[in-house]
Enzyme design. Structure first.
Site, PDB file in Angstrom:
ATOM      1  N   LYS A 148       0.839  -1.194   0.000  1.00  7.56           N
ATOM      2  CA  LYS A 148       0.000   0.000   0.000  1.00  7.56           C
ATOM      3  C   LYS A 148       0.883   1.257   0.000  1.00  7.56           C
ATOM      4  O   LYS A 148       2.092   1.180   0.251  1.00  7.56           O
ATOM      5  CB  LYS A 148      -0.922   0.009   1.223  1.00  7.56           C
ATOM      6  CG  LYS A 148      -0.190   0.107   2.559  1.00  7.56           C
ATOM      7  CD  LYS A 148      -1.155   0.124   3.728  1.00  7.56           C
ATOM      8  CE  LYS A 148      -0.382   0.241   5.046  1.00  7.56           C
ATOM      9  NZ  LYS A 148      -1.285   0.349   6.210  1.00  7.56           N
ATOM     10  N   TYR A 196      15.272  29.853   7.428  1.00  5.37           N
ATOM     11  CA  TYR A 196      14.178  30.656   7.962  1.00  5.37           C
ATOM     12  C   TYR A 196      14.158  30.647   9.487  1.00  5.37           C
ATOM     13  O   TYR A 196      14.330  29.608  10.127  1.00  5.37           O
ATOM     14  CB  TYR A 196      12.835  30.134   7.454  1.00  5.37           C
ATOM     15  CG  TYR A 196      12.633  30.304   5.972  1.00  5.37           C
ATOM     16  CD1 TYR A 196      12.675  31.554   5.382  1.00  5.37           C
ATOM     17  CD2 TYR A 196      12.402  29.201   5.162  1.00  5.37           C
ATOM     18  CE1 TYR A 196      12.480  31.717   4.014  1.00  5.37           C
ATOM     19  CE2 TYR A 196      12.197  29.347   3.794  1.00  5.37           C
ATOM     20  CZ  TYR A 196      12.246  30.613   3.230  1.00  5.37           C
ATOM     21  OH  TYR A 196      12.058  30.763   1.885  1.00  5.37           O
TER      22      TYR A 196
END
Length: 387
Positions: free
Chosen positions: A28, A264
């Site tokens: 999956k 940042y």
């Protein structure tokens, strides 16, 4: 890079631990980010008996690629295309409400749906609650008598198998045993009982009765990809080989003075003159934004990522100044975030980000090219057909 030889080796290791139980390889979420179709082919080549996915759409993609092995899909919504699933011979998990639309689709197609009934033994997600289980098995038995379904399996999902000392796993297995007995009392004869996930399989040998965990089939996911489901054991200790390597190259190098802020927020400021290396992988590529301090291996040494992970890039502090000159060869040098052998591990990035290694590999985004190695191993008998 995804090493399919490692995937095959892991399957063989897991099959040996599971024997004589069958092995379902869970592919999956694009095989936990490794590439569902190439991984599915590799696990079948190595001896997996069946494939597991969450959604019918994932199963249909495997069928479209020509994979004919048994595939079980178990997580459905009201929009799931059950007729397409039956037309493609996809086996379906049933937790309750799904039985009605599946039988309707079977009646309309003149088909018999192959289903696995799921009992919730304690995880609290899908699966029929214990109070509703008798009604579900009676309804399934009636649908089976009408030729609309064939109940080929009964299964559950373990909640804390990655902590083998906890008693809940034993309690879940006891509830599961009672649920199977109820199903048989209703006239069902499921040939496949399955409960064990990767940690369940890998810890079964420590049980007084391993067969209570292994049953008829095990469903393994993360261990296929060479990752440990346990906090205190490495893949190597489990006989597994990590299959995914996330790597890029150094795209910029520069010397900076002490006091240089990085990325940042300027949460990281250099405390000495040093060299910074820029690597063009960021949270848009799946590197967790919370993974400050995650390891990166460059030219045989491992350094920390510093500052806030950006959308497209991370910064690595090389710890010494003056390395930006061309003779150092850093520009274009390989930068490995995780992989096998001497490379940092996915678990190290998980620790830095406060998550689990499952998430680290699964979240690698589609914009990162997957290169599959060793995809040409002998494929005789690779795709098992249903009996």
């Amino acid at each position: 890079m995804v090493d399919l030889a490692a995937v095959r080796a892991n399957v063989r290791r897991l099959r040996a631990l599971a024997a004589p139980a069958r092995l379902m390889a869970v592919v999956k979420a694009d095989a936990y980010g490794h590439g569902a179709v190439p991984v599915a082919r590799a696990v079948l080549e190595a001896g997996a008996d069946a494939l597991g996915v969450a959604h019918v759409g994932e199963a249909l993609a495997l069928r479209a690629a020509g994979i004919g092995a048994p595939v079980l899909a178990w997580l459905h919504t009201v929009d799931t295309d059950f007729p397409a699933a039956l037309a493609a011979d996809v086996e379906l998990g049933v937790s309750g409400w799904e039985l009605a639309p599946i039988t309707e689709a079977a009646r309309a197609l003149g088909a018999t749906a192959r289903i696995h009934l799921k009992i919730d033994t304690g995880l609290g997600r899908n699966g029929a609650p214990a109070a509703l289980w008798p009604a579900l098995v009676r309804a399934a038995a009636q649908a089976e008598a009408e030729g609309l379904v064939r109940v080929v399996g009964v299964f559950t999902h373990l909640a804390v198998a990655d902590e083998p000392a906890r008693p809940e796993t034993r309690e879940q297995l006891e509830r599961f045993r009672a649920a199977v007995a109820t199903a048989r009392a209703a006239g069902l004869r499921p040939g496949l009982r399955h409960a064990a996930n990767s940690p369940g399989l890998l810890s079964a040998a420590g049980l007084e009765r391993p067969e209570d965990m292994l049953l008829d089939m095990v469903r393994v996911g993360v261990s296929l990809y060479g990752l440990s489901p346990f906090a205190d054991r490495t893949p190597e200790q489990l006989g597994l080989v990590p299959a995914m390597t996330l790597r890029s190259t150094v795209s910029a190098v520069k010397d900076v003075p002490a006091g240089q802020g990085v990325s940042y927020g300027l949460s990281y400021v250099t405390d000495r003159p040093t060299t910074l290396a820029l690597v063009p992988l960021g949270y848009a590529d799946g590197v967790p934004r919370s993974g400050t301090g995650g390891p990166v291996r460059i030219q045989g040494r491992t350094y920390p990522e510093v500052g806030r992970v950006a959308m497209d890039q991370i910064v690595v502090d090389l710890g010494a100044p003056g390395r930006s000159a061309p003779e150092h060869g850093l520009l274009g040098a390989e930068a490995v975030l995780f992989g096998a052998g001497e490379n940092p591990s996915a678990s190290a990035w998980a620790e830095a980000a406060g998550t689990i290694n499952y998430e680290i590999v699964t979240r690698v985004s589609p914009r990162v090219p997957r290169v599959h190695l060793h995809a040409t191993e002998e494929r005789a008998g690779a795709e098992k057909e249903k009996p």
